[in-house]
Scaffold this active site. Structure first.
Site, short mmCIF file in Angstrom:
data_model
loop_
_atom_site.label_atom_id
_atom_site.label_comp_id
_atom_site.label_asym_id
_atom_site.label_seq_id
_atom_site.Cartn_x
_atom_site.Cartn_y
_atom_site.Cartn_z
N HIS A 177 33.52 36.73 40.79
CA HIS A 177 33.05 37.86 40.28
C HIS A 177 32.65 39.01 40.71
CE1 HIS A 177 34.54 36.20 36.32
NE2 HIS A 177 33.81 35.34 36.40
N ASP A 181 33.77 42.55 40.82
CA ASP A 181 32.90 43.78 40.34
C ASP A 181 33.03 45.11 41.25
OD1 ASP A 181 32.36 42.27 38.27
OD2 ASP A 181 30.35 41.95 38.60
N ASP A 207 39.70 45.07 33.31
CA ASP A 207 40.26 46.05 34.62
C ASP A 207 41.30 46.92 33.94
OD1 ASP A 207 42.51 44.47 33.47
OD2 ASP A 207 43.10 43.67 35.40
#
Length: 284
Positions: A177, A181, A207
Site C-alpha cells: 500500500h 499510495d 484509484d
C-alpha cells in the site's frame, strides 16, 4: 446608578457598540469601537459610520440598510467587512435594533458588532479539510458533487472525465500500500498539472479520479483525454524500477437539470467501455 452600570457595561464589553441617527451619523461609540478605529469617540461622533469603518464595496448596502430600518422600524442582523484604523479588513457580525421615541417613531439605530474573523477562518479551514482528499491533497467526492450541483443546477452545465488507473490493483498487491499510495498521489499531481484553473480534479475513490471541465467543448475534451492517457502512460517510480500503470478514461457531457449522480454514472459507464475496448486490443 442604572445609567452608570449601563455605561460601564458598554465601555467594558469587547463588542463594537455604536448608535447612529436616522441619517447614519454616529451618536455614540464605545471604547471597543474606539480601539477598532483608532479614533476617540469625540472624533467619531457626527461622522457617517460608512465613512469610518465600512468596507468600500459595502457602503451602498449600509446606506440602504439604514434607510430601510428607519422606514420600517426594524433592522435585520447583518454581516460584513469593516476596516480598522490601520486598514485591516475584519469580518463583523451585527445585531441591529431600531430605537423608537415616545410616539413609536424611529429616531436612531443601535448596532452591536462582534468580530468573527477568526471564527470564519476556522470555518473555512474546516470546510476545506472536509472537501480535501487526505492522501492526494486534491478535492474529494464531496467537493466534486458540490461543484457538480452548482454547474448542473445553477450554471450552464459541464463535462466530466472519469479516469480509472488500469494496473493499479496489480501493483498495489505486489508492492504494498505504501507504493500504491505514492502512485495515487503522483497520479493526482499529474492530473492537476494537465488542467487549467477552471477545471477541478477530484479523487472519486480508490484509484478513480474525475476531472470536471466547465467547458463541454468536444474537441477540447478529446484533446484532454489524449493528454491524460499519455501522461498516465509515463512510468511511475517503483521500489525496483519503473512501473507502468496506464488509465482508462470515460467522457460525459452534463445536461441542464441532470443530477450529479446521473452524470457520474454516464461517465463511469463510458470509462468501462473504454477499458473493455483496451482489453480487447491486448494480444492473447
Amino acid at each position: 446608578m442604572d445609567d452608570e452600570l449601563l455605561r460601564a457595561f458598554v465601555d467594558s464589553t469587547d463588542a463594537l457598540v455604536c448608535i447612529v441617527d436616522g441619517t447614519g451619523r454616529i451618536l455614540l461609540a464605545n471604547r471597543a469601537l474606539e480601539r477598532f478605529t483608532g479614533r476617540p469617540a469625540t472624533d467619531l461622533q457626527g461622522q457617517w459610520f460608512w465613512d469610518v469603518y465600512v468596507a468600500p464595496e459595502h457602503v451602498v448596502l449600509a446606506q440602504d440598510a439604514v434607510e430601510r430600518a428607519m422606514a420600517s422600524g426594524t433592522a435585520d442582523p447583518q454581516e460584513g467587512d469593516w476596516l480598522t484604523g490601520d486598514g485591516e479588513r475584519r469580518r463583523v457580525a451585527m445585531r441591529n435594533t431600531v430605537l423608537l421615541d415616545d410616539d413609536g417613531l424611529p429616531y436612531a439605530i443601535a448596532c452591536v458588532g462582534m468580530d468573527v474573523t477568526a471564527d470564519r477562518r476556522r470555518e473555512e479551514l474546516l470546510h476545506q479539510r472536509a472537501q480535501t482528499d487526505l492522501l492526494t491533497g486534491i478535492a474529494n467526492r464531496g467537493a466534486l458533487f458540490e461543484a457538480l450541483h452548482r454547474r448542473l443546477e445553477e450554471g450552464p452545465g459541464c463535462a466530466l472525465l472519469f479516469c480509472d488507473l488500469d494496473q493499479f490493483k496489480v501493483i498495489n498487491d505486489q508492492h504494498g500500500h505504501a507504493v500504491g499510495d505514492r502512485i495515487l498521489a503522483e497520479a493526482a499531481a499529474r492530473l492537476v498539472a494537465l488542467v487549467g484553473p477552471e477545471e477541478l480534479v477530484a479523487r472519486f475513490g480508490g484509484d478513480e479520479f474525475v476531472v470536471l471541465c466547465p467547458d463541454p467543448d468536444e474537441a477540447a475534451l478529446d484533446e484532454l483525454v489524449l493528454r491524460v492517457v499519455a501522461e498516465m502512460g509515463r512510468p511511475f517510480v517503483g521500489p525496483e524500477g519503473p512501473l507502468t500503470v496506464g488509465v482508462s478514461v470515460g467522457v460525459a457531457i452534463g445536461r441542464a437539470g441532470e443530477s450529479g449522480d446521473e452524470l457520474i454514472g454516464r461517465a463511469d459507464r463510458a470509462m468501462y467501455g473504454a477499458k473493455t475496448h483496451q482489453r480487447r486490443r491486448v494480444p492473447r
